[in-house]
Enzyme design. Structure first.
Site, PDB file in Angstrom:
ATOM      1  CE  LYS A 148      -8.161  12.785   3.682  1.00  0.00           C
ATOM      2  NZ  LYS A 148      -9.513  13.338   3.649  1.00  0.00           N
ATOM      3  NE  ARG A 175     -16.812  12.473   6.131  1.00  0.00           N
ATOM      4  CZ  ARG A 175     -15.736  12.473   5.342  1.00  0.00           C
ATOM      5  NH1 ARG A 175     -15.249  11.344   4.866  1.00  0.00           N
ATOM      6  NH2 ARG A 175     -15.135  13.606   5.021  1.00  0.00           N
ATOM      7  CE1 TYR A 184      -0.235 -20.025  -3.017  1.00  0.00           C
ATOM      8  CE2 TYR A 184      -0.066 -17.636  -3.150  1.00  0.00           C
ATOM      9  CZ  TYR A 184       0.293 -18.834  -2.557  1.00  0.00           C
ATOM     10  OH  TYR A 184       1.178 -18.836  -1.522  1.00  0.00           O
ATOM     11  CG  MET A 200       0.855 -11.720   1.961  1.00  0.00           C
ATOM     12  SD  MET A 200       0.920 -12.641   3.503  1.00  0.00           S
ATOM     13  CE  MET A 200      -0.726 -13.285   3.631  1.00  0.00           C
TER      14      MET A 200
END
Ligand SMILES: *Cc1c(COP(=O)(O)O)cnc(C)c1O
Length: 399
Positions: A59, A158, A291, A339
């Protein structure tokens, strides 16, 4: 054309057509060694009880490794089934030519999705009579049996049938003519907790509940139904968790979910995360970096600007806490991770140049950095680190 002056004529024939083979290693990328997956699957299978099958859990694009690639090598290593989370993941795997049984571990609840599931030769996980009935109707409509796995909740709260009602509901389900029950399973909530070998732990309790249930539905008589409970941690605990199949993700990719156990287990990480040095600058003593100015140089410092950031999946809260490897040496990352870029202190190196490749995860010489270490430092789990990598990072198969 927006950036060029209007009316200007360019003759592109003068330039080579570089675009037609874009360099995947242009800024940052993930390298995957398929053979390591194969070796890990073989090694893990050698620990299984006799006749116990291995489901490779692929997955989230194979935990960020590329589901198709992982499936191919896991099957080479002897995996007999595959597990995905979503309908789309299953369909993609099928259309890439994978022929083993594929179980969808998430819940499909519309007739439409279950029809797609059936048509694409995928098996759903069924947690209620309602969905079981839909499958039976679909099977009837096609004049076939709909293969599926039933799931029972033993403590995860779940997915799964309610534990106390399952025995009675199973009697009902057995009379459905157009489904084929391929498996019955449950999922462990806490197998990777340090106490999971303790007889009173949640994990042992879940196993007992599961076994009790199997006794009550007398499932041994139906040899075609695969019973399964264990994830990586469950599988590594002891053979009582193996049943007919184990569903293994994390340790197939090369990481132990429990560091204390299985000292002799030799798993090989299949993934490396690499990045190019995009720029180098030197700053004076007392100059702030990135930053927020969280890092201030305490000497004249040479910085490498690496073209990778949190938009690629490097957790921002690792800022200033990690190292990067170059040529068998560690270099500290400094300042806030941005980023798209991050800075590394390379004052002590004469060999790192613009265009050099540094290693964020994986090994170089005898140095290595593991997602387990990143997980610890950013207060999360290795699973989350692995599946946070974004599509912006190309995946390159090596070896
Ligand atoms: C993800 C998942 C697994 C695999 O878990 P690992 O800890 O990565 O081995 C097994 N079973 C289910 C139901 C899952 O969702």
């Amino acid at each position: 054309m927006q950036n060029r002056q209007k009316n200007q004529v360019f003759n592109f024939d003068k330039f080579p057509n570089f675009e037609k083979d874009i360099d995947l290693k242009q800024r940052a990328w993930i390298e995957v060694k398929g053979e390591e997956i194969e070796i890990n699957v073989r090694h893990l299978r050698s620990q299984l009880s006799k006749n116990c099958q291995f489901m490779a859990v692929v997955k989230a694009d194979g935990y960020g490794h590329d589901a198709k690639l992982v499936s191919e090598y896991a099957i080479k290593g002897g995996a007999s089934q595959l597990g995905v989370a979503t309908l789309n993941e299953g369909m993609k795997l099928r259309s890439s030519g994978v022929e083993k049984p594929i179980l969808i571990l998430g819940n499909l609840y519309t007739k439409r999705d279950l029809i797609i599931c059936f048509k694409n030769d995928l098996m759903p996980t069924i947690s209620s009579i309602r969905e079981c009935l839909i499958c039976n109707n679909i099977g009837k409509q096609f004049g076939l049996k709909f293969p599926l796995h039933l799931k029972v909740d033993t403590g995860m709260s779940r997915l799964g049938f309610e534990y106390n009602k399952f025995v009675q509901q199973f009697e009902n389900i057995k009379s459905f003519d157009n489904i084929s029950i391929e498996g019955i399973y449950s999922h462990l909530s806490s197998a990777d907790e340090p106490n999971s070998l303790d007889p009173k732990s949640i994990t042992q309790l879940q196993r007992q509940k599961f076994q009790e249930l199997l006794k009550q539905i007398n499932v041994d008589r139906n040899k075609n139904i695969k019973i399964h409970l264990a994830n990586s941690a469950g599988m590594l605990l002891d053979k009582n968790f193996h049943f007919h199949m184990v569903r293994v993700g994390l340790s197939m990719y090369g990481y132990k979910p429990l560091s204390k156990l299985n000292k002799d287990l030799l798993l090989k990480p299949a993934l490396s995360l690499k990045v190019k040095v995009a720029f180098i600058r030197t700053i004076d003593k007392g100059v702030s970096v990135s930053y927020g100015g969280k890092f201030v140089s305490n000497r004249k410092t040479k910085l490498a600007v690496l073209s990778i950031g949190y938009a690629d999946g490097v957790p921002r809260n690792l800022s200033g806490k990690i190292n990067v490897i170059y040529n068998n040496k560690f270099y500290p990352q400094v300042g806030s991770i941005t980023m798209d870029q991050m800075m590394v202190d390379i004052t002590d190196s004469n060999e790192i140049k613009v265009g050099s490749t540094m290693v964020l995860l994986g090994s170089d010489g005898d140095k290595s950095i593991s997602p387990l270490e990143w997980a610890r430092k950013s207060n999360t789990i290795p699973w989350e680190i692995l599946c946070s990598f974004k599509n912006r990072l190309p995946k390159v198969q090596v070896g």
